[in-house]
Design a protein around this motif. Sequence first.
Motif, PDB file in Angstrom:
ATOM      1  N   ALA A  74    -104.082  62.676 -31.997  1.00 50.41           N
ATOM      2  CA  ALA A  74    -103.968  61.502 -31.124  1.00 50.41           C
ATOM      3  C   ALA A  74    -105.204  60.616 -31.213  1.00 50.41           C
ATOM      4  O   ALA A  74    -105.095  59.388 -31.239  1.00 50.41           O
ATOM      5  N   ALA A  75    -106.400  61.225 -31.264  1.00 47.04           N
ATOM      6  CA  ALA A  75    -107.629  60.430 -31.341  1.00 47.04           C
ATOM      7  C   ALA A  75    -107.662  59.601 -32.622  1.00 47.04           C
ATOM      8  O   ALA A  75    -108.050  58.430 -32.610  1.00 47.04           O
ATOM      9  N   PHE A  76    -107.242  60.191 -33.748  1.00 43.89           N
ATOM     10  CA  PHE A  76    -107.180  59.453 -35.009  1.00 43.89           C
ATOM     11  C   PHE A  76    -106.226  58.272 -34.888  1.00 43.89           C
ATOM     12  O   PHE A  76    -106.554  57.137 -35.280  1.00 43.89           O
TER      13      PHE A  76
ATOM     14  N   LEU B 241    -105.842  53.741 -36.086  1.00 39.31           N
ATOM     15  CA  LEU B 241    -104.647  52.916 -36.249  1.00 39.31           C
ATOM     16  C   LEU B 241    -104.368  52.050 -35.030  1.00 39.31           C
ATOM     17  O   LEU B 241    -103.391  51.297 -35.027  1.00 39.31           O
ATOM     18  N   ASN B 242    -105.216  52.179 -34.001  1.00 42.13           N
ATOM     19  CA  ASN B 242    -105.119  51.329 -32.804  1.00 42.13           C
ATOM     20  C   ASN B 242    -103.747  51.383 -32.137  1.00 42.13           C
ATOM     21  O   ASN B 242    -103.208  50.358 -31.696  1.00 42.13           O
TER      22      ASN B 242
ATOM     23  N   LYS C 278    -105.819  65.980 -41.982  1.00 43.19           N
ATOM     24  CA  LYS C 278    -105.872  65.469 -43.356  1.00 43.19           C
ATOM     25  C   LYS C 278    -104.485  65.464 -43.993  1.00 43.19           C
ATOM     26  O   LYS C 278    -104.172  64.599 -44.813  1.00 43.19           O
ATOM     27  N   GLU C 279    -103.674  66.449 -43.619  1.00 41.25           N
ATOM     28  CA  GLU C 279    -102.319  66.525 -44.165  1.00 41.25           C
ATOM     29  C   GLU C 279    -101.410  65.483 -43.526  1.00 41.25           C
ATOM     30  O   GLU C 279    -100.532  64.907 -44.195  1.00 41.25           O
TER      31      GLU C 279
ATOM     32  N   LYS D 199     -99.930  56.926 -42.155  1.00 39.56           N
ATOM     33  CA  LYS D 199    -100.315  55.625 -42.721  1.00 39.56           C
ATOM     34  C   LYS D 199     -99.188  54.960 -43.494  1.00 39.56           C
ATOM     35  O   LYS D 199     -99.165  53.730 -43.620  1.00 39.56           O
ATOM     36  N   GLN D 200     -98.243  55.726 -43.988  1.00 36.69           N
ATOM     37  CA  GLN D 200     -97.144  55.127 -44.751  1.00 36.69           C
ATOM     38  C   GLN D 200     -95.984  54.687 -43.849  1.00 36.69           C
ATOM     39  O   GLN D 200     -95.043  54.065 -44.311  1.00 36.69           O
ATOM     40  N   GLN D 201     -96.100  54.989 -42.543  1.00 34.78           N
ATOM     41  CA  GLN D 201     -95.038  54.644 -41.610  1.00 34.78           C
ATOM     42  C   GLN D 201     -95.376  53.363 -40.851  1.00 34.78           C
ATOM     43  O   GLN D 201     -96.529  52.951 -40.769  1.00 34.78           O
TER      44      GLN D 201
END
Length: 270
Positions: free
Chosen positions: A77-79, A84-85, A50-51, A57-59
């Motif tokens: 890694a799974a996230f 984010l594919n 979560k942190e 996402k901003q990169q």
Amino acid sequence: MFVKKSFNQQTIHDVQMGNGTVAFQGVKLNVHCFIVDGVLIDTGAASLEKEFQPFFKQQDIDQVVITHFHEDHTGCAAFLQQELNLPIYMNDTMLDYCKKKAAYPLYRKVFWGKRRPFHAETIGNTFVSRNAVWDVIETPGHAIDHLAFLNRETGQLFTGDLYVQEKTKVALREESIPTIIDSLSRVLTYEFEDVFCCHAGFLENGRAALQRKLEYLLTLQGTIIKLFDDGLAPSEIVETIFPKKYPITFLSAREWDSMHIINSIILAHK
């Protein structure tokens, strides 16, 4: 069960650095990941997902490369793959392990969470980012699949857990100090400028820091071998060199212990 978490980010020499920290029962651990030229190096821990998510996402990320399979480096890694594919690359030694539900002790799950399965592809001896070719350097010792990554264009070296701190006092049960010595010696044959460590962060005068660690371990190895050849038992050697007891040793049920340093050196010496 009270676990305290924090996260901060900064930019050093065009490298975006995310640093998550977990504290529990007097033990405080942290882990970095780095983004440069569209490459994300390591993913942080599942307990800090979560942190780390807003940071990711901003990169602007094209690909993910992993220094080694440990859960504090592969936890998100799974996230990154599913949400984010992003393609993920790592040493092929632990590819199958990472495809499965991770198995490691409870205390590590308390700190780092439960790493979800993910699918990575084999990384080669080099890879290419937007503006650079990277060397992939095998640096086992801390983990069997450990890699370091060198950006040839910028001279920036990302060392995973090869450094961590200058003076090693405890080690994982499966770590090999003689192998780490070989890995440090190998890395130091390359030309590089900045050094980024996944736990220590940016190292000022990185080459000198790695050289000091190598010299420390070589001296330590020599001392241990001499004491062993003089007839001291491993338990006597550890009391002589490492009389201080560290909280992580008891919390980990001795998965982290100074004795593992002694044993790995003696094993290689025999």
